[in-house]
Design a protein around this motif. Structure first.
Motif, mmCIF file in Angstrom:
data_model
loop_
_atom_site.group_PDB
_atom_site.id
_atom_site.type_symbol
_atom_site.label_atom_id
_atom_site.label_comp_id
_atom_site.label_asym_id
_atom_site.label_seq_id
_atom_site.Cartn_x
_atom_site.Cartn_y
_atom_site.Cartn_z
ATOM 1 N N ASP A 170 0.848 -1.191 0.000
ATOM 2 C CA ASP A 170 0.000 0.000 0.000
ATOM 3 C C ASP A 170 0.890 1.249 0.000
ATOM 4 O OD1 ASP A 170 -1.758 2.070 0.426
ATOM 5 O OD2 ASP A 170 -2.783 1.118 2.119
ATOM 6 N N PRO A 171 0.849 2.056 -1.073
ATOM 7 C CA PRO A 171 1.739 3.231 -1.146
ATOM 8 C C PRO A 171 1.431 4.291 -0.097
ATOM 9 C CG PRO A 171 0.149 3.255 -2.940
ATOM 10 C CD PRO A 171 0.006 1.927 -2.279
ATOM 11 N N ASP A 172 0.232 4.233 0.491
ATOM 12 C CA ASP A 172 -0.138 5.233 1.503
ATOM 13 C C ASP A 172 0.337 4.848 2.904
ATOM 14 O OD1 ASP A 172 -1.437 6.845 -0.381
ATOM 15 O OD2 ASP A 172 -3.294 5.696 -0.195
ATOM 16 N N TYR A 173 0.785 3.624 3.069
ATOM 17 C CA TYR A 173 1.278 3.202 4.377
ATOM 18 C C TYR A 173 2.649 3.833 4.610
ATOM 19 C CZ TYR A 173 2.413 0.062 8.259
ATOM 20 O OH TYR A 173 2.746 -0.453 9.497
ATOM 21 N N PRO A 174 2.832 4.523 5.738
ATOM 22 C CA PRO A 174 4.068 5.307 5.940
ATOM 23 C C PRO A 174 5.364 4.535 5.730
ATOM 24 C CG PRO A 174 2.463 5.870 7.618
ATOM 25 C CD PRO A 174 1.879 4.720 6.847
ATOM 26 N N GLU A 175 5.447 3.319 6.254
ATOM 27 C CA GLU A 175 6.683 2.546 6.123
ATOM 28 C C GLU A 175 7.000 2.226 4.666
ATOM 29 O OE1 GLU A 175 9.050 1.339 8.422
ATOM 30 O OE2 GLU A 175 8.098 2.894 9.626
ATOM 31 N N ASN A 176 5.963 2.128 3.840
ATOM 32 C CA ASN A 176 6.174 1.787 2.429
ATOM 33 C C ASN A 176 6.680 2.955 1.598
ATOM 34 O OD1 ASN A 176 5.311 -0.789 2.981
ATOM 35 N ND2 ASN A 176 3.224 -0.453 2.250
ATOM 36 N N GLN A 177 6.723 4.128 2.183
ATOM 37 C CA GLN A 177 7.199 5.299 1.459
ATOM 38 C C GLN A 177 8.721 5.439 1.523
ATOM 39 O OE1 GLN A 177 4.863 8.601 2.940
ATOM 40 N NE2 GLN A 177 2.932 7.586 2.419
ATOM 41 N N LYS A 178 9.349 4.554 2.268
ATOM 42 C CA LYS A 178 10.807 4.551 2.321
ATOM 43 C C LYS A 178 11.366 3.991 1.017
ATOM 44 C CE LYS A 178 10.956 3.902 7.361
ATOM 45 N NZ LYS A 178 11.414 3.015 8.449
ATOM 46 N N PRO A 179 12.521 4.472 0.571
ATOM 47 C CA PRO A 179 13.091 4.002 -0.701
ATOM 48 C C PRO A 179 13.373 2.499 -0.696
ATOM 49 C CG PRO A 179 14.207 5.998 0.075
ATOM 50 C CD PRO A 179 13.328 5.532 1.196
ATOM 51 N N PHE A 180 13.104 1.865 -1.830
ATOM 52 C CA PHE A 180 13.423 0.443 -2.056
ATOM 53 C C PHE A 180 12.785 -0.474 -1.026
ATOM 54 C CE2 PHE A 180 17.178 3.003 -3.361
ATOM 55 C CZ PHE A 180 17.052 2.836 -4.730
#
Length: 257
Positions: A170-180
């Motif tokens: 999920d791109p909106d989940y904060p942890e998933n916004q970290k690179p790679f």
């Protein structure tokens, strides 16, 4: 992770805490699940499945059903109340043995250990419904695709396949916004598998069992089901069973007549 490694991991986890391994609520870890409370959660899931199918004009019931990745029978027993025969199939012998001790909850259930992508003892076009939830997210996609093709072989014309699978982070989940983020997760799992292999050679290295998370993007899955499995996707519904980091769906597909 190959199927042999998957089996070893689930056997180890089941030996420690079988109910938590099936339904991983952190508050229940360490043998804190009450047995009746645990099995009651399965009735809720199957009631929800029945409601979802009713909205599509597909009643839940018939001759024979499969609960694939059955664990200790949490979903198998309530599913069996809608079918004449119900098979619970799992890769873990310990899980199957535990489920078999609970057969008073569903006398028409049969529990089977299976460690390959073939269910060779079942005949072609013999199954009315195959259901699987919180299972394929722990199986490498190359095996999931083989299982799906095998399910197509087993389903009667008009039979239903209902399964849950994550599609993507999920791109909106904060942890998933970290690179790679996805690359790091894949590397993390590969390193854990490598550590387990080394631990077999060097016993002084400590290696813990774990759940590996996998996904197949829904844009690729629906065409695969149609082209490779002769299954028509009737609906794909939000089904957040893989944790907050993942977009997960319930796929409802029907075998062609």
């Amino acid at each position: 992770m190959n199927l042999h490694q998957l089996q070893e991991n689930f056997e180890s986890l089941a030996a420690e805490d079988p109910l938590w391994t099936v339904l991983s609520d952190d508050a229940k870890r360490g043998g804190k699940w009450d047995l009746e409370e645990f099995y009651a959660t399965g009735r809720t899931v199957i009631d929800d499945l029945e409601s979802r199918l009713d909205k599509l004009g597909k009643p839940l019931g018939g001759g024979t059903a499969i609960d694939f990745g059955c664990g200790v029978g949490r979903l198998t027993f309530p599913l069996s109340q809608r079918f004449q025969t119900c098979y619970g199939i799992d890769i873990s012998r310990s899980m199957v043995e535990f489920a078999s001790t609970q057969k008073k909850r569903g006398p028409n259930c049969t529990f089977i250990e299976n460690t390959t992508t073939r269910l060779h003892w079942l005949e072609n076009a013999s199954i009315d419904l195959i259901y699987s939830a919180i299972v394929f997210q722990h199986i490498a996609p190359r095996y999931t695709r083989e299982y799906l093709k095998e399910f197509s072989r087993l389903l009667k014309p008009g039979g239903l396949l209902v399964f849950q699978l994550p599609s993507h982070l999920d791109p909106d989940y904060p942890e998933n916004q970290k690179p790679f983020r996805l690359l790091k997760k894949r590397l993390f799992y590969k390193l854990k598998v490598l550590k387990q292999r080394i631990a077999k050679i060097l016993p002084f290295i400590r290696s813990e069992s774990f759940f590996e998370m996998n996904a197949i993007h829904r844009d690729r899955l629906a065409p695969f089901l149609h082209e490779q499995c002769s299954l028509e996707v009737l609906d794909q519904q939000d089904f957040p069973a893989a944790g907050l980091a993942w977009k997960s769906y319930l796929y409802i597909a029907q075998k062609g007549s």
